[in-house]
Design an enzyme around this catalytic site. Structure first.
Site, mmCIF file in Angstrom:
data_model
loop_
_atom_site.group_PDB
_atom_site.id
_atom_site.type_symbol
_atom_site.label_atom_id
_atom_site.label_comp_id
_atom_site.label_asym_id
_atom_site.label_seq_id
_atom_site.Cartn_x
_atom_site.Cartn_y
_atom_site.Cartn_z
ATOM 1 C CE LYS A 110 -4.527 -1.215 0.169
ATOM 2 N NZ LYS A 110 -4.994 -2.247 1.125
ATOM 3 C CE LYS A 190 -4.116 -9.785 -4.805
ATOM 4 N NZ LYS A 190 -4.212 -9.278 -3.369
ATOM 5 C CE LYS A 193 -13.293 -1.784 -6.268
ATOM 6 N NZ LYS A 193 -14.157 -1.761 -7.221
HETATM 7 P P1 TYM Z 1 -10.249 -9.506 0.661
HETATM 8 O O1 TYM Z 1 -11.757 -8.622 1.119
HETATM 9 O O2 TYM Z 1 -9.177 -8.580 0.102
HETATM 10 O O3 TYM Z 1 -10.561 -10.630 -0.033
HETATM 11 C C1 TYM Z 1 -11.557 -11.523 0.450
HETATM 12 C C2 TYM Z 1 -10.974 -13.053 -0.042
HETATM 13 O O4 TYM Z 1 -10.621 -13.218 -1.464
HETATM 14 C C3 TYM Z 1 -9.567 -13.756 -1.517
HETATM 15 N N1 TYM Z 1 -8.905 -13.152 -2.807
HETATM 16 C C4 TYM Z 1 -8.436 -13.771 -3.797
HETATM 17 N N2 TYM Z 1 -8.088 -15.210 -3.856
HETATM 18 C C5 TYM Z 1 -7.696 -15.694 -5.162
HETATM 19 N N3 TYM Z 1 -7.165 -14.941 -6.136
HETATM 20 C C6 TYM Z 1 -7.161 -13.559 -6.033
HETATM 21 N N4 TYM Z 1 -6.919 -12.939 -7.134
HETATM 22 C C7 TYM Z 1 -7.927 -13.143 -4.938
HETATM 23 N N5 TYM Z 1 -8.207 -11.953 -4.344
HETATM 24 C C8 TYM Z 1 -8.984 -11.879 -3.334
HETATM 25 C C9 TYM Z 1 -8.705 -13.333 -0.307
HETATM 26 O O5 TYM Z 1 -7.632 -13.962 -0.430
HETATM 27 C C10 TYM Z 1 -9.783 -13.334 0.687
HETATM 28 O O6 TYM Z 1 -9.729 -14.705 1.244
HETATM 29 N N6 TYM Z 1 -8.225 -9.144 5.172
HETATM 30 C C11 TYM Z 1 -9.010 -9.788 4.300
HETATM 31 C C12 TYM Z 1 -10.584 -9.807 5.151
HETATM 32 C C13 TYM Z 1 -10.635 -10.454 6.479
HETATM 33 C C14 TYM Z 1 -10.471 -11.749 6.852
HETATM 34 C C15 TYM Z 1 -10.649 -11.404 8.272
HETATM 35 C C16 TYM Z 1 -10.275 -12.917 6.085
HETATM 36 C C17 TYM Z 1 -10.874 -9.387 7.601
HETATM 37 N N7 TYM Z 1 -10.641 -10.288 8.769
HETATM 38 C C18 TYM Z 1 -10.495 -12.758 8.954
HETATM 39 C C19 TYM Z 1 -10.023 -14.012 6.748
HETATM 40 C C20 TYM Z 1 -10.160 -13.993 8.318
HETATM 41 C C21 TYM Z 1 -9.136 -9.168 3.114
HETATM 42 O O7 TYM Z 1 -8.959 -7.936 3.024
HETATM 43 O O8 TYM Z 1 -9.897 -9.926 2.104
#
Ligand code: TYM
Length: 323
Positions: A110, A190, A193
């Site tokens: 970031k 990857k 967004k």
């Molecule tokens: P976030 O909101 O960025 O993404 C949600 C989930 O989608 C998965 N993901 C992907 N998997 C494979 N290929 C991709 N290109 C891809 N883009 C996104 C992410 O790995 C994720 O599983 N910090 C976390 C949210 C969170 C969380 C938690 C997750 C907050 N507290 C507790 C697990 C447990 C996040 O920003 O995910």
């Protein structure tokens, strides 16, 4: 077995979110006690417009339900409806070494993108650890980009247990499905967004989805020439939706030459559009019934709060807080 995962309300869902986390999470709701939430506290690190945040939460709740989350089987809530998690975040902050957070790649990324970091962004993994640990979670289905945050969670839990007592906090395991660990975006990086390379699963119209798929980066091999299927993002995406035989057929056609990439993109588009057809219908029904969606989140929050209280009470007692 308790399964837990969260997702940020950061706009429309893309194929990476769906295949990396939602689809496995929905499957796991049949195999244990499932806990899934919308991480709106986390979204505050990047979404600063209250109307946008509220709208994104509402949209994500609808989409998750449309994709098959069953509120009879899984507890589903909005993170900020269970504020106990912020108390645990503070307590965990006091056992978390600065160095552990300084090493986090997502924070460094970031900053590299030019974001001026808030303390919230820096402390983000501690909130995530609290999310997981406050429910005594065993398994956390996520994409590979969350692996480090899960390692941090395990480290923090271990540090807490070392200081206050063995087995006070349960050490969770990440579950990362190999085939969909990192779903590639239009440019092969990857899908994300923040890279502006995503394919949304609920693109408004067929035309818009087709246009997106047509943007997948390919090389400039002329139509009549043979093409190399190795390293083709188009094929990597096709593999996620097509059968083995269909993938082999596309690869053979690449090698034979005589077909342009536009044709293959059309085939991929049809697969993606078809895959989400039943969910689109369900989504329309949910959009028409906002009270139902809100009820699901409220009921989920009540159930989640009960569990969170149990762990928080245990933690408060162990740390000497309260009476
Ligand atoms: P976030 O909101 O960025 O993404 C949600 C989930 O989608 C998965 N993901 C992907 N998997 C494979 N290929 C991709 N290109 C891809 N883009 C996104 C992410 O790995 C994720 O599983 N910090 C976390 C949210 C969170 C969380 C938690 C997750 C907050 N507290 C507790 C697990 C447990 C996040 O920003 O995910």
């Amino acid at each position: 077995m308790r399964i837990l995962s969260g997702i940020q309300p950061s706009g429309r869902l893309h194929i990476g979110n769906y295949l990396g986390m939602m689809e496995p999470a929905i499957r796991l709701q049949n195999e244990g006690e499932a806990f899934y939430f919308i991480a709106d506290y986390h979204a505050l690190t990047s979404t600063h417009d209250p109307a946008v945040l509220r709208e994104n939460v509402r949209g994500l709740a609808i989409d998750f339900l449309a994709c098959g989350l069953d509120p009879e089987k899984a507890t589903f809530w909005r993170q900020s409806d269970v504020p106990e998690v912020t108390e645990l975040t503070w307590i965990l902050s006091c056992v978390t070494p600065m160095g552990l957070l300084e090493r986090c790649v997502s924070f460094k990324d970031k900053i590299a993108q030019g974001v001026s970091p808030s303390h919230g962004l820096f402390a983000y993994p501690v909130l995530q650890a609290a999310d997981i640990l406050i429910f005594d979670s065993d398994i956390v289905p996520v994409g590979k980009d969350q692996k480090q945050h899960l390692e941090v969670t395990r480290d923090i839990a271990q540090k807490f247990n070392d200081r206050y007592g063995d087995e006070l906090l349960r050490i969770p395991e990440p579950q990362i499905r190999e085939e969909t660990a990192t779903v590639p975006g239009l440019d092969g990086r990857k899908m994300s967004k923040s890279y502006d390379n995503s394919i949304e699963i609920f693109e408004e119209t067929e035309k818009k989805l087709r246009k997106k798929v047509m943007k997948i980066v390919t090389d400039s091999t002329p139509v009549e020439d043979a093409k190399d299927p190795e390293g083709s993002y188009l094929i990597q995406l096709y593999e996620l939706f097509a059968s083995k035989a269909e993938v082999e057929e596309m690869k053979a056609s690449y090698r034979a030459g005589g077909t342009g990439y536009g044709h293959y993109k059309q085939q991929l588009f049809e697969k993606i559009w078809g895959a989400f057809e039943p969910m689109r219908e369900k989504r329309e029904a949910l959009i028409a019934d906002p009270d139902y969606v809100e009820d699901v989140l409220q009921n989920g929050a009540k159930r989640a709060q009960e569990k969170a209280r149990e762990v928080l009470d245990r933690v408060r007692k162990a740390t000497g807080l309260g009476r």
